[in-house]
Design an enzyme around this catalytic site. Structure first.
Site, mmCIF file in Angstrom:
data_model
loop_
_atom_site.group_PDB
_atom_site.id
_atom_site.type_symbol
_atom_site.label_atom_id
_atom_site.label_comp_id
_atom_site.label_asym_id
_atom_site.label_seq_id
_atom_site.Cartn_x
_atom_site.Cartn_y
_atom_site.Cartn_z
ATOM 1 C CD GLU A 267 5.811 -9.558 4.590
ATOM 2 O OE1 GLU A 267 6.618 -9.109 3.730
ATOM 3 O OE2 GLU A 267 4.651 -9.871 4.343
ATOM 4 C CD GLU A 400 8.371 -3.932 -2.871
ATOM 5 O OE1 GLU A 400 8.184 -3.007 -2.068
ATOM 6 O OE2 GLU A 400 8.182 -5.128 -2.592
HETATM 7 P P1 NDP Z 1 2.835 1.817 2.687
HETATM 8 O O1 NDP Z 1 3.693 0.669 2.852
HETATM 9 O O2 NDP Z 1 3.488 3.127 2.515
HETATM 10 O O3 NDP Z 1 1.900 1.812 3.977
HETATM 11 C C1 NDP Z 1 0.710 2.494 4.087
HETATM 12 C C2 NDP Z 1 0.116 2.057 5.420
HETATM 13 O O4 NDP Z 1 1.017 2.403 6.463
HETATM 14 C C3 NDP Z 1 -1.199 2.710 5.728
HETATM 15 O O5 NDP Z 1 -1.996 1.790 6.446
HETATM 16 C C4 NDP Z 1 -0.786 3.872 6.625
HETATM 17 O O6 NDP Z 1 -1.781 4.190 7.541
HETATM 18 C C5 NDP Z 1 0.401 3.302 7.363
HETATM 19 N N1 NDP Z 1 1.397 4.325 7.718
HETATM 20 C C6 NDP Z 1 1.947 5.252 6.923
HETATM 21 N N2 NDP Z 1 2.842 5.993 7.619
HETATM 22 C C7 NDP Z 1 2.859 5.483 8.875
HETATM 23 C C8 NDP Z 1 3.595 5.785 10.047
HETATM 24 N N3 NDP Z 1 4.505 6.762 10.087
HETATM 25 N N4 NDP Z 1 3.364 5.061 11.149
HETATM 26 C C9 NDP Z 1 2.455 4.073 11.126
HETATM 27 N N5 NDP Z 1 1.729 3.732 10.058
HETATM 28 C C10 NDP Z 1 1.934 4.428 8.935
HETATM 29 O O7 NDP Z 1 1.775 1.522 1.548
HETATM 30 P P2 NDP Z 1 1.469 2.173 0.170
HETATM 31 O O8 NDP Z 1 0.100 1.782 -0.157
HETATM 32 O O9 NDP Z 1 1.772 3.609 0.095
HETATM 33 O O10 NDP Z 1 2.448 1.366 -0.776
HETATM 34 C C11 NDP Z 1 3.721 1.832 -1.077
HETATM 35 C C12 NDP Z 1 4.601 0.680 -1.452
HETATM 36 O O11 NDP Z 1 4.662 -0.211 -0.371
HETATM 37 C C13 NDP Z 1 4.147 -0.197 -2.616
HETATM 38 O O12 NDP Z 1 4.487 0.334 -3.858
HETATM 39 C C14 NDP Z 1 4.922 -1.447 -2.335
HETATM 40 O O13 NDP Z 1 6.219 -1.322 -2.820
HETATM 41 C C15 NDP Z 1 4.961 -1.500 -0.815
HETATM 42 N N6 NDP Z 1 3.984 -2.450 -0.261
HETATM 43 C C16 NDP Z 1 4.478 -3.605 0.213
HETATM 44 C C17 NDP Z 1 3.642 -4.570 0.691
HETATM 45 C C18 NDP Z 1 4.174 -5.858 1.207
HETATM 46 O O14 NDP Z 1 3.470 -6.844 1.153
HETATM 47 N N7 NDP Z 1 5.385 -5.896 1.747
HETATM 48 C C19 NDP Z 1 2.182 -4.388 0.689
HETATM 49 C C20 NDP Z 1 1.765 -3.092 0.209
HETATM 50 C C21 NDP Z 1 2.651 -2.169 -0.253
HETATM 51 P P3 NDP Z 1 -2.421 5.652 7.541
HETATM 52 O O15 NDP Z 1 -3.103 5.816 6.232
HETATM 53 O O16 NDP Z 1 -3.329 5.693 8.697
HETATM 54 O O17 NDP Z 1 -1.245 6.585 7.683
#
Ligand code: NDP
Length: 497
Positions: A267, A400
């Protein structure tokens, strides 16, 4: 945490933080991370440390998988469906009983207004569990009338297995409930990894899971930062990954899961159009456009971040929206009078502010907002921002932002606006405001989005599927569509000769 902030918390929330919540739930125990490492979670209203939580790594993922597998093959598998239902209902009751504490923890850790946390996040989390609690007793196979003589063929639906669930920070408790509820209903076991920015309510949820009496290992909670998510995706013992977050990380997870042939639901991002047709109830449409973007400080995947307004009504609409944005009360989540809290983190603050700057540089005009505080120890506050003078090709109109930033775009006719609304890599949501029923359905058909809202923006119900077209994701959350995503279909052939 400052003494002033601590003083705003009720005793249960304060005790929880002082506990301290720096352990992982693996099987029946709260344990230290294998490395002994912790990381700090930050109050976005002050930039100060709230407390430290455990930092899970690959070894902890492995321990959690073993616990989840043992539960999957043991006690959990043996429980009759009605007992699964009862446990899920008990968990929903406990969430409600602890609603004040959960809402405070969410407001503190995420920054959202405590009244919304209670009315929306906590209440919907309980509703979600109750909706899916109705399913375990209704997961049925079919008998299949094959054309073979003397054959009896039927299908069974079985749990996919151990599920890794990576939860975002924008609705931490609610997204955890969105993910664990269908998995538990299907009979799966779960390893829950909250976002590093907002681990607190997931830890509290783990405690409530234990209090509800779920067998050990059915729900494991791993707080992690930097590598736990990838370790989950790479672990061969995890059969399915469910992720909510950015499209960039979704692509990485999808690629890895594809290689390993894991089940996956994603999602992801959005740049959703919200379209006001000339015959709309303008007052309702303006309110819908305002909350459609600024609710949760714009940190919603389905936020209506591109507002299309007919050129004849454009000035009226943007001036009303600018007035409302300027009058909005932005403040700390724990303050009862706050309408919009800070964004979740310093990183998010900088990301959103850099988009605002890029908008200015490309020639857009900030009719409202366009500025934050200083970030850092002043808290990550950004005023609701409205850009006019925007063209479809500007970065702020294409990407976004995930913050309180709306771009308003004029249009002339219906086919044109539908084409421009669809001209994005995303396809999560779209809003249409009109009094004309034919136009409503015409637009609902034309818009390439997983969710179309007519004369309302972003309602949600556990029974109604939610998810995206195109780069907004794969699969659906909610409804029986998401239950199916946690079930394997087995066909059984029996010879009757
Ligand atoms: P991300 O979407 O980049 O995700 C971060 C999460 O993903 C952490 O839990 C991290 O875990 C995990 N993750 C990162 N890399 C991997 C990988 N290769 N494999 C599996 N898990 C991974 O979140 P951000 O906080 O950096 O937000 C960035 C952007 O994401 C926001 O600006 C927004 O645009 C979007 N976003 C969208 C959401 C939605 O509802 N669709 C919600 C939140 C953010 P770990 O730390 O263990 O690596």
């Amino acid at each position: 945490m400052t003494t002033a902030t601590a003083a705003q918390l009720s005793e249960p929330a304060r005790k929880f933080i002082e506990c301290p919540p720096d352990k992982l739930l693996i099987g029946e125990e709260w344990v230290d991370s294998a490395s002994g490492e912790t990381f700090e979670t930050i109050d976005p209203a002050t930039g100060e440390v709230i407390c430290a939580v455990a930092k899970a790594g690959a070894e902890d993922v492995d321990r959690a998988v073993k616990a989840a597998q043992a539960a999957l093959e043991g006690k959990w598998a043996k429980l009759p469906p009605a007992a699964r239902e009862a446990l899920m209902r008990k968990l929903a009751d406990l969430i409600e009983e602890n609603a004040d504490e959960l809402a405070e923890l969410e407001a503190l850790d995420n920054g959202k207004p405590v009244k919304f946390a209670k009315a929306v996040d906590v209440a919907s989390a309980a509703n979600h569990l109750r909706y899916y609690a109705g399913w375990p007793t209704k997961i049925e196979g079919e008998t299949i009338p094959v054309s073979w003589p003397n054959a009896f063929v039927y299908t069974l639906k079985e749990p996919v297995g151990v599920c890794g669930q990576i939860i975002p920070w924008n609705f931490p408790l609610l997204m955890a409930a969105w993910k664990i509820a269908p998995a538990l209903a299907a009979g799966c076991t779960v390893i829950l990894k909250p976002a590093e920015q907002t681990p607190l309510t997931a830890i509290r949820l783990g405690q409530l899971v234990q209090e509800a009496g779920f067998p050990p290992g059915v729900v494991n909670v791993l707080t992690g930062f930097g590598d736990a998510g990838a370790a989950m995706v790479e672990h061969p013992g995890i059969a399915k990954i469910a992720f909510t977050g950015s499209t960039a990380v979704g692509r990485e997870i999808g690629a890895k899961a594809g290689q390993m042939l894991k089940r996956v639901t994603l999602e992801l991002g959005g740049k959703s159009p919200n379209i006001i047709l000339p015959d709309a109830d303008l007052e309702a449409a303006i309110k819908g456009a305002f909350m459609g973007i600024y609710f949760n400080t714009g940190q919603a995947c389905n936020a209506g971040s591109r507002l299309f307004v007919h050129k004849d009504q454009y000035d009226t609409v943007v001036s009303a929206l600018a007035d409302a944005a300027k009058g909005a009360k932005v403040g700390p989540g724990l303050d009862e009078s706050t309408q919009f809290g800070p964004v979740v983190s310093q990183e998010q603050y900088e990301r959103v502010m850099s988009y605002i700057e890029s908008g200015r540089q490309e020639g857009a005009e900030a009719l409202a907002g366009g500025n934050g505080g200083n970030g850092g120890s002043d808290g990550y506050f950004i005023k609701p921002t409205l850009f006019t003078n925007v063209t479809d090709d500007m970065q702020i109109a294409r990407e976004e932002i995930f913050g309180p930033v709306l771009v308003a775009l004029p249009y002339e006719d219906l086919e044109e606006v539908a084409r421009r609304a669809n001209a994005t890599e995303y396809g999560l949501a779209a809003g249409v405001w009109t009094r004309d029923v034919a136009n409503a359905h015409k637009m609902a058909k034309l818009l390439k989005a997983g969710n179309v809202y007519v004369n309302v923006y972003a309602p949600a119900d556990p029974a109604a599927p939610f998810g995206g077209y195109k780069a907004s994701g794969i699969g659906r959350e909610m409804g029986h569509a998401n239950l199916d995503a946690y079930l394997e279909l087995k066909t059984v052939w029996t010879s009757l000769t």
